[in-house]
Motif scaffolding. Sequence first.
Motif, short mmCIF file in Angstrom:
data_model
loop_
_atom_site.label_atom_id
_atom_site.label_comp_id
_atom_site.label_asym_id
_atom_site.label_seq_id
_atom_site.Cartn_x
_atom_site.Cartn_y
_atom_site.Cartn_z
N VAL A 289 1.25 -1.39 0.08
CA VAL A 289 0.21 -0.15 0.01
C VAL A 289 1.01 1.89 0.09
O VAL A 289 1.72 1.16 1.02
N VAL A 290 0.75 2.01 -0.64
CA VAL A 290 1.21 3.08 -0.75
C VAL A 290 0.62 4.74 -0.15
O VAL A 290 -0.89 4.53 -1.16
N ALA A 291 0.71 5.77 0.36
CA ALA A 291 0.25 6.26 0.26
C ALA A 291 2.08 7.90 -0.65
O ALA A 291 3.25 7.68 0.44
N VAL A 292 1.08 9.03 -1.20
CA VAL A 292 1.65 10.04 -1.41
C VAL A 292 1.47 10.84 -0.71
O VAL A 292 0.42 11.82 -0.74
N MET A 293 2.31 11.72 -0.27
CA MET A 293 2.32 12.96 1.02
C MET A 293 3.11 14.76 0.10
O MET A 293 3.56 14.33 -0.92
N TYR A 294 2.28 14.80 0.04
CA TYR A 294 2.82 16.61 -0.47
C TYR A 294 2.95 17.81 0.33
O TYR A 294 0.67 17.91 0.72
N LEU A 295 3.66 18.13 0.82
CA LEU A 295 3.02 19.56 1.36
C LEU A 295 2.57 19.57 3.31
O LEU A 295 1.24 19.64 3.25
N GLY A 296 2.09 17.60 3.55
CA GLY A 296 2.76 17.80 5.03
C GLY A 296 0.26 17.25 4.75
O GLY A 296 0.11 16.10 5.83
N HIS A 297 0.36 16.89 3.55
CA HIS A 297 -1.34 15.78 3.07
C HIS A 297 -1.02 14.93 2.45
O HIS A 297 0.25 14.20 1.42
N ILE A 298 -1.67 13.82 2.59
CA ILE A 298 -1.52 12.82 2.04
C ILE A 298 -2.09 13.10 0.54
O ILE A 298 -3.38 13.92 0.56
N ARG B 285 7.18 23.06 -12.22
CA ARG B 285 7.43 24.47 -11.70
C ARG B 285 7.72 24.34 -10.81
O ARG B 285 7.24 24.19 -9.22
N GLY B 286 9.30 24.81 -10.38
CA GLY B 286 9.28 25.81 -8.95
C GLY B 286 9.64 24.69 -7.63
O GLY B 286 9.30 23.65 -8.77
N GLU B 287 9.30 24.60 -6.37
CA GLU B 287 9.74 23.94 -5.72
C GLU B 287 8.35 23.56 -4.70
O GLU B 287 8.33 24.33 -4.80
N ILE B 288 8.80 23.12 -4.04
CA ILE B 288 7.29 22.86 -3.20
C ILE B 288 7.62 23.93 -2.00
O ILE B 288 8.91 24.74 -1.33
N PRO B 289 6.83 24.30 -1.76
CA PRO B 289 6.23 25.60 -1.12
C PRO B 289 6.49 25.31 0.81
O PRO B 289 6.95 24.70 0.97
N SER B 290 7.21 26.43 1.16
CA SER B 290 7.02 26.30 2.25
C SER B 290 6.01 25.79 3.56
O SER B 290 4.89 26.67 3.34
N ALA B 291 6.24 25.36 3.97
CA ALA B 291 4.79 24.77 5.41
C ALA B 291 4.44 25.93 6.18
O ALA B 291 3.78 25.85 6.53
N ARG C 171 2.15 24.50 -8.37
CA ARG C 171 3.14 24.16 -8.98
C ARG C 171 1.71 23.10 -9.98
O ARG C 171 2.50 22.31 -11.29
N CYS C 172 0.96 22.76 -10.44
CA CYS C 172 -0.06 22.07 -10.35
C CYS C 172 0.34 22.24 -12.37
O CYS C 172 0.39 23.65 -12.51
N PRO C 173 0.15 21.24 -13.46
CA PRO C 173 0.87 21.67 -14.29
C PRO C 173 -0.95 22.07 -15.35
O PRO C 173 -0.66 23.18 -16.01
#
Lengths: 344, 330
Positions: free
Chosen positions: A245-254, A294-300, A312-314
């Motif tokens: 099972v895999v969960a993908v995280m981005y900026l503190g959220h799944i 584009r760019g990088e992960i924003p600050s938390a 960053r969504c294409p």
Amino acid sequence: MSQVTGSINVESSVVKMGNNLISVNNVSVNFDYQENFISKKQKIHAVNNINIKIKKGSFFGLVGESGSGKTTLGRAILGANKISSGNVIFHDDERDYDLTNMNKQDLRDYRKKAQLIFQDPYAALSPRMTVRDIIAEPLEVMKITSSRQETDERVRDIAAKCRLNIEHLRRFPHAFSGGQRQRISIARALVSNPKFIVADESVAALDVSIQADILNLLKQLQTELNLTYLFISHDLSVVAHVCDVVAVMYLGHIVEMGPSRELFKNPKHSYTKALLSSIPSIDPEKRSEAIELRGEIPSALNPPSGCVFRTRCPNPGVDCKGGEIKMGLTEVEPGHWVDQCCVI
Amino acid sequence: MSHLLEVKNLDVKFNTDEGQITAVENVSLSVDQGEVLGIVGESGSGKSVTAKSIMQLNPGNTIYNDNAEIILDNENTLKFSSKNDLKKIRGGKVSMIFQEPMASFAPAIKIGNQMVEQLLIHKNINKDQAKSISIDMLNRVGIADAEKRFNQYAFELSGGMRQRAMIAMALSTMPKLLLADEPTTALDVTIQAQVINLIKDIIKEYQMGVIFITHDLGVIAQVADQVAVMYLGSVVEQGPVNEILKNPKHPYTKGLLQALPDINNLDAPLSPIPGNIPSPLDRPTGCVFRTRCPHHNPDGKDGKIEMKLIEVESGHWVDQCGIKCGKNGQ
């Protein structure tokens, strides 16, 4: 499609999995941050409202870029980070432990049952202790064994299981290569006979030829010792290979979660798609098919409102671009959950 | 046509307390203008030492063999010893990008000042010109707000941005040869994809030669034209990227490919290469890979076969022991 309320059950495609071992319910972890002593106190939202259930015997993968909160969540589940809200329940055979509400004795018991394997096998082992002492230390600290003889037996037993040479136990860590050191770290984590292991980037520092060896060892120990893993990694191809099972995280959220084959074959969230396309293909004829983010992960410190990925969504929709869609997982297929912003 | 860079019969040894260590043995490589040579191998295989030899950046206890030549622009750089000559290859004609961008910038000096400093050393220009070249270069590598970044310190930039700044700095002197030592290893996949595309664009634009060192075969497949596979200081297989990755002959190259988790083929088992890379202090005689080779032929196992590259197809060179072992394995 059903809307999420409270917790989520990820049914895995893999058989042989029993009941839940860990339930993470609405967990958030915030850190206080103050730039200097006169500036305002701020909150870093490292982990936001996470719900996961880890089944007994599963290999649960957590992926994401650096700064996505994977490690913080892993540490929170081990009780090494304070949980700001929500709770984590560890379902042991006899009783449940609530991590947010434990006395000292409970915590001691829990530490025997849940262990951590670190990333860097060079930094994780004390250079001044022999391999035997390193592996034996948890037994002595947690007072699991009562005599030296018993300790030695347990150390030898687990060392053999981790394919360490018994004659090497008297040596110091500097005499070992990266792969062997990682096996020492694994032996140390397993010596207290835990049920749950958090492996935090445990193969990231290794060469590919050795990485495969350690992954195979982790898999083998899982069946031998009935272990459940939370496997934290930024390498999607590794996760795809070993995890159920895999969960993908981005900026503190799944942002997406599901059985690993389903998720990698049929990714729904644009972040997962971008991550998958960024893996450099081994085929020289398939060059630059990467969906470039584009760019990088924003600050938390101040994450974007609404969907955290929208900056960053294409291909953001009109609603999510404005941040009007709240984060929340929706079940698109049985057991496959995707953040609603990317479903609509 | 003569090559931009030609390394011939390079041996590198280090004098240490435990004895002499052979880090690189009999390596010959060449790079043309506008071409990317990828060097792959595990840690300890001598990739970085080879690259550093080109700029003579190896430590003081290094011994090069007498008949080795590193020809750059018709000059043997190994014979350089004067400050002026060395300046030509260190940052002038050759630039290097390192793996850890945080460790490569001085933490207490602003990024802009570091960029200007090296430009002033290598180019005959004044400070204002150097500043405008630097800012221009920062823009070129996709750093937004270049003017602001110019006045910041390395710790104020994120990992991907630092690596971009590093690339900008390496390119601002317009080198003919770029040495990239694991430039994407410390980066996330999404940022890695950005940096790879950036390096590819720049190579096209400036027509420089590049040596790209990495342990990641996926990255090699994406950037390299030619590939050299190194093991324990020796090149065991060498050739065009398509040949090496699709038609590998040496058991080590095959092993590396089989150990790599492939996201498109999840049912394939991960097969590690057995054993560990031996210490360079007891380097095996004969074929260096024989202690870990899964299909050794009897002569190779005893170390009776010398290392020697043989051309199996046009441009595709394989170590002679590896050819036999590779065949035995099929």
